[in-house]
Scaffold this active site. Structure first.
Site, PDB file in Angstrom:
ATOM      1  N   GLU A  33       0.889  -1.168   0.000  1.00 35.87           N
ATOM      2  CA  GLU A  33       0.000   0.000   0.000  1.00 35.87           C
ATOM      3  C   GLU A  33       0.919   1.208   0.000  1.00 35.87           C
ATOM      4  O   GLU A  33       1.554   1.527   0.999  1.00 35.87           O
ATOM      5  CB  GLU A  33      -0.916  -0.030   1.224  1.00 35.87           C
ATOM      6  CG  GLU A  33      -2.096   0.925   1.113  1.00 35.87           C
ATOM      7  CD  GLU A  33      -1.800   2.287   1.736  1.00 35.87           C
ATOM      8  OE1 GLU A  33      -1.346   3.183   0.983  1.00 35.87           O
ATOM      9  OE2 GLU A  33      -2.024   2.450   2.938  1.00 35.87           O
ATOM     10  N   CYS A  67      -1.634   9.038   2.852  1.00 35.01           N
ATOM     11  CA  CYS A  67      -1.323   8.443   1.554  1.00 35.01           C
ATOM     12  C   CYS A  67      -2.413   8.692   0.518  1.00 35.01           C
ATOM     13  O   CYS A  67      -2.127   8.833  -0.673  1.00 35.01           O
ATOM     14  CB  CYS A  67      -1.069   6.951   1.701  1.00 35.01           C
ATOM     15  SG  CYS A  67      -2.404   6.054   2.525  1.00 35.01           S
TER      16      CYS A  67
END
Length: 266
Positions: A33, A67
């Site tokens: 990720e 993110c």
């Protein structure tokens, strides 16, 4: 060599290194990720005040250190000018300081290296011709605090529109129609998340299917749940966290074929 599986959350650069080392060792399974440059798309039917607040949250949450931060704010040309003015006003009202004090909305960046990196991106935005309408410098004289910063008139090729800044820097870009914004929103090596602000369900349906990202937030942003799979397309990684899909990262499929005693086909 004895490790069979790695799950990593972090930068795309580090993810590439992990994947390379995994391939050179025992070809272990890797779930990643990674970074993002998520578009936040404001359509022309938007309630501008609500859209400004949502886009502000999407970018400035956790000092921009997120993110899936909505770091490319695409705004339809019909509401662009008023959006820019209100986004500027909202950024100037944002309270920066000790995050343990009541009412403070934004604390410091994580460390000096990230602080300097963000200031470098701000300088790049100014040098490349984007219009700085709020912030643009450190906040105070101590610590790693950065003023809530907003750029208007941002173009797709600018570094602030291409690279993951991971800081409190909002880039506002103008678009004219849905096909254009789909093409431009997808024109990035990342594909972690996207936001759509509109009451036009035809437009929402088109965007949520066309955007090449792992998560689409409609009239909200960063709404996460343990049951909702989270992860990215392209250089934002592969595999999913959360939800039943996350279990696939840790499972192997095995087929077992057993001959029956005196099978009929012998």
């Amino acid at each position: 060599m004895e490790v069979d599986k790695i799950a990593f959350t972090g930068s795309t650069a580090t993810g590439k290194t992990i994947l390379e080392l995994a391939a050179k060792s025992n070809l272990k399974s890797v779930a990643l990720e990674l970074g993002g440059k998520s578009p936040m798309i404001i359509m022309d039917d938007a309630d501008v005040d609500q859209a400004v607040e949502l886009a502000h949250f999407a970018l400035f949450f956790n000092q921009g250190q997120c993110c899936c931060s909505g770091s490319r704010t695409f705004v339809h040309e019909r509401v662009y000018d008023v959006f820019v003015e209100k986004a500027k006003a909202r950024a100037l009202k944002r309270i920066v300081g000790d995050p343990f004090k009541h009412g403070v909305e934004q604390g410091p960046q994580i460390d000096e290296k990230q602080f300097d990196k963000i200031l470098g991106y701000i300088k790049s935005g100014i040098d490349s011709g984007a219009t700085l309408i709020a912030g643009g410098d450190r906040f105070g004289s101590k610590g790693y605090f950065i003023q809530p910063t907003v750029f208007a008139d941002v173009k797709d090729g600018m570094k602030i529109a291409q690279n993951e800044i991971f800081g409190p820097v909002q880039s506002i870009l103008k678009f004219s129609d849905i096909n254009e914004v789909i093409r431009r929103a997808n024109a990035t090596p990342y594909g972690l998340a996207a936001g759509v602000f509109s009451n036009n369900m035809d437009a929402v349906s088109t965007l949520m299917r066309a955007l090449r990202v792992g998560s689409v937030f409609v009239n909200c942003f960063n709404v996460l749940d343990a049951a909702i799979p989270f992860g990215g397309y392209k250089m934002s990684g592969h595999g999913r966290d959360k939800g039943v899909h996350s279990l696939q990262n840790y499972l192997q499929t095995k087929a077992v074929v057993t001959a029956l005693k005196n099978p009929a086909w012998l």
